[in-house]
Write an enzyme that holds these catalytic residues in place. Structure first.
Site, PDB file in Angstrom:
ATOM      1  N   GLU A  75      -6.267  -8.188  -0.091  1.00  0.00           N
ATOM      2  CA  GLU A  75      -6.790  -8.225   1.276  1.00  0.00           C
ATOM      3  C   GLU A  75      -8.287  -7.988   1.226  1.00  0.00           C
ATOM      4  OE1 GLU A  75      -4.946  -5.370   3.896  1.00  0.00           O
ATOM      5  OE2 GLU A  75      -2.913  -6.054   3.432  1.00  0.00           O
ATOM      6  N   GLU A 126       0.842  -1.208   0.000  1.00  0.00           N
ATOM      7  CA  GLU A 126       0.000   0.000   0.000  1.00  0.00           C
ATOM      8  C   GLU A 126       0.877   1.258   0.000  1.00  0.00           C
ATOM      9  OE1 GLU A 126      -2.844  -0.515   3.265  1.00  0.00           O
ATOM     10  OE2 GLU A 126      -4.118  -1.657   1.886  1.00  0.00           O
TER      11      GLU A 126
END
Ligand SMILES: *[C@@H]1O[C@H](CO)[C@@H](O)[C@H](O)[C@H]1NC(C)=O
Ligand SMILES: *[C@@H]1O[C@H](CO)[C@@H](O)[C@H](O)[C@H]1NC(C)=O
Ligand SMILES: *[C@@H]1O[C@H](CO)[C@@H](O)[C@H](O)[C@H]1NC(C)=O
Ligand SMILES: *[C@@H]1O[C@H](CO)[C@@H](O)[C@H](O)[C@H]1NC(C)=O
Length: 489
Positions: free
Chosen positions: A271, A126
């Site tokens: 995720e 991220e």
């Protein structure tokens, strides 16, 4: 306060892991889990790998290349995605030798016969989150390229794909309609480079999508739309129907890819999951509802309207992590399908067939003594309790306290006891970690409320201490002798 000093000596010998040939539940091979290790007392990796096998989980995503963790996958057929932490991107992006070294020391080393089945490298995690202030915008893509070249040079380019786990905030979801999607303006150029690279190398776009956060961040968000079992809100976009935010979000990415000129890049969910504590929406019931809907959809091999092909997804996450940053919110430490000690939290069917039962828990977990630290009964003057609680919560995990959390019903006294106990447990139950200038005392009776809502935990022996303290494996049997001296001064 409580700068303390102690010596703990533990001697133990345990035998776990008989060769289990049980017929575990059946999960489809495209389902994976994220396994993070930001915990004070992580479970022994061999125990976790065994637990994965017993639950028929065949794919795992980890966030680095810790040899202690990777080693536990040796000789298993579990497919592993490893990660390169963001703080290493600078080094690797600037220097091909660093990339070659990284591949040699963190990947090639594990690929011998009977080694680890590494299939993906996620370069960064991220990395374009706005919270990072753009720190990794210049380094992420060059690091991906260098790692790809290094893998090719090592003859691994065909087997191991390079990607980068990205948060869904890399594309603009402010339009309700997926067709309004495009990559964020401030990172448009680098996103274009990345998707071109993924297209050319036939690697997946790895995206983390969190319907929970949609609900958490916006009080007006229609709750049902975060789940998969309601049609109370439906959006029509280019003749496609959307009745949940996950599909809409995924197709927003599909549109962004198309607009960037690479419509064929495959999408993998890096995720997805739902936390169980730390916020009013983070409850066991909501988590059950979310997983039930998601797994059913996934097992039906249904993607989104624009990407109807079967999805590959990594659930987030396997086990709670009690030292994860709570900057995004207190729920961060409660994403696990398993508690900190490897006990399953709720019934779930990983094959998506609506046959929910508890997952198989971790075997052979050893707990510290059955004792807790609580606020002493005879404290009359509460004025010094507040600072003591703040101190305890600074390193103990207090994310279950407060409105909407599992321990919300505790009063001021219960709150203090909970905080003291967290601190005490995380400090290996040292007597001096249950002092707080005389405010606290050790008890043998479980102070958890009897309705089962709020648990005052007993910490487990850290797998880290055990293995690193010197343990060895003998063909499926783990025999650990631990002799630990810890001194905090
Ligand atoms: C990965 O490789 C690099 C470069 O050789 C090394 O510095 C680093 O310690 C390795 N990381 C792990 C987790 O082993
Ligand atoms: C980003 O900027 C904010 C405000 O300037 C600062 O508080 C924060 O520490 C910065 N974060 C990083 C990762 O640099
Ligand atoms: C409680 O303790 C504080 C400081 O420890 C003190 O200032 C205060 O007077 C005490 N209150 C009572 C009622 O004894
Ligand atoms: C217990 O602690 C939490 C978190 O610090 C706080 O929000 C809550 O108000 C406290 N409850 C009581 C009764 O003091």
């Amino acid at each position: 306060m409580a700068r303390f000093k102690f010596i703990m000596c533990a001697f133990c010998m345990i035998v776990v892991m008989a060769h289990g040939q049980q017929h575990g539940p059946e999960a489809l091979p495209t389902l994976g889990v994220n396994w993070g290790l930001l915990s004070t007392n992580p479970i022994n990796p061999h125990v976790v790998v065994k637990m994965l096998q017993e639950n028929a989980i065949k794919k795992v995503k980890i966030f680095d290349t810790d040899p202690w963790i990777l080693g536990a996958f040796s000789g298993t057929d579990i497919e592993v995605m490893v990660g390169i932490p963001n703080d290493q991107l600078g080094k690797i992006s600037g220097d091909m030798d660093e990339a070659e070294d990284w591949v040699k020391n963190n990947v090639s080393k594990h690929l011998h016969d009977g080694g680890v089945n590494i299939r993906y490298v996620s370069v960064g995690n991220e990395a374009f989150l706005k919270a990072y202030n753009g720190s990794f915008i210049k380094t992420t893509f060059p690091a991906m390229e260098n790692i790809h070249k290094a893998l090719n040079n090592a003859g691994l380019g065909d087997k191991i794909k390079v990607t980068s786990a990205l948060n869904a905030d890399v594309y603009d979801t402010s339009s309700d309609k997926p067709s309004g999607g495009h990559f964020r303006k401030d990172i448009y150029d680098v996103m274009k480079q990345i998707v071109k690279f993924l297209d050319e190398t036939n690697s997946p776009f790895l995206v983390n999508i969190y319907p929970f956060l949609s609900l958490y961040q916006n009080d007006n968000f229609p709750k049902d739309y975060a789940f998969f079992d309601s049609t109370s809100r439906t959006i029509t976009d280019n003749n496609k129907q959307y009745s949940n935010v996950f599909d809409a979000n995924l197709d927003t990415l599909a549109w962004a890819l198309t607009k960037a000129g690479h419509p064929k890049v495959s999408i993998m969910i890096g995720e997805i999951g739902w936390p169980t504590d730390g916020n009013k929406h983070a409850t066991i019931d909501n988590a059950k509802r979310f997983y039930r809907g998601f797994l059913k959809k996934w097992a039906g091999k249904k993607g989104s309207p624009l990407r109807p092909e079967p999805m590959v997804a990594y659930l987030f996450s396997l086990i709670d992590e009690n030292t994860k940053s709570v900057a995004p919110g207190n729920f961060e430490r409660h994403w696990g399908m398993f508690h900190y000690d490897g006990k399953p939290k709720f019934p779930i069917d990983l094959s998506g067939k609506d046959h929910e039962e508890m997952l198989v828990g971790a075997k052979g977990i050893r707990y510290l003594e059955q004792q807790w630290c609580v606020l002493s009964k005879d404290i009359k003057n509460m004025s010094s309790v507040g600072p003591a609680v703040s101190y305890a919560c600074a390193s103990g995990d207090c994310t279950s306290l407060g409105p909407g959390c599992s321990c919300e019903k505790l009063n001021v006294v219960g709150n203090a006891s909970f905080a003291f106990n967290q601190f005490f447990q995380n400090n290996a139950q040292d007597v001096e970690a249950c002092d707080f200038d005389g405010l606290a005392t050790i008890v043998k009776k479980d102070p958890s409320p009897s309705d089962g809502s709020c648990m005052f935990p007993i910490q487990i022996y850290s797998g880290g201490t055990m293995l690193r303290g010197g343990a060895y494996m003998v063909k499926g049997f783990l025999i650990g002798f631990v002799l630990v001296f810890i001194t905090f001064i």
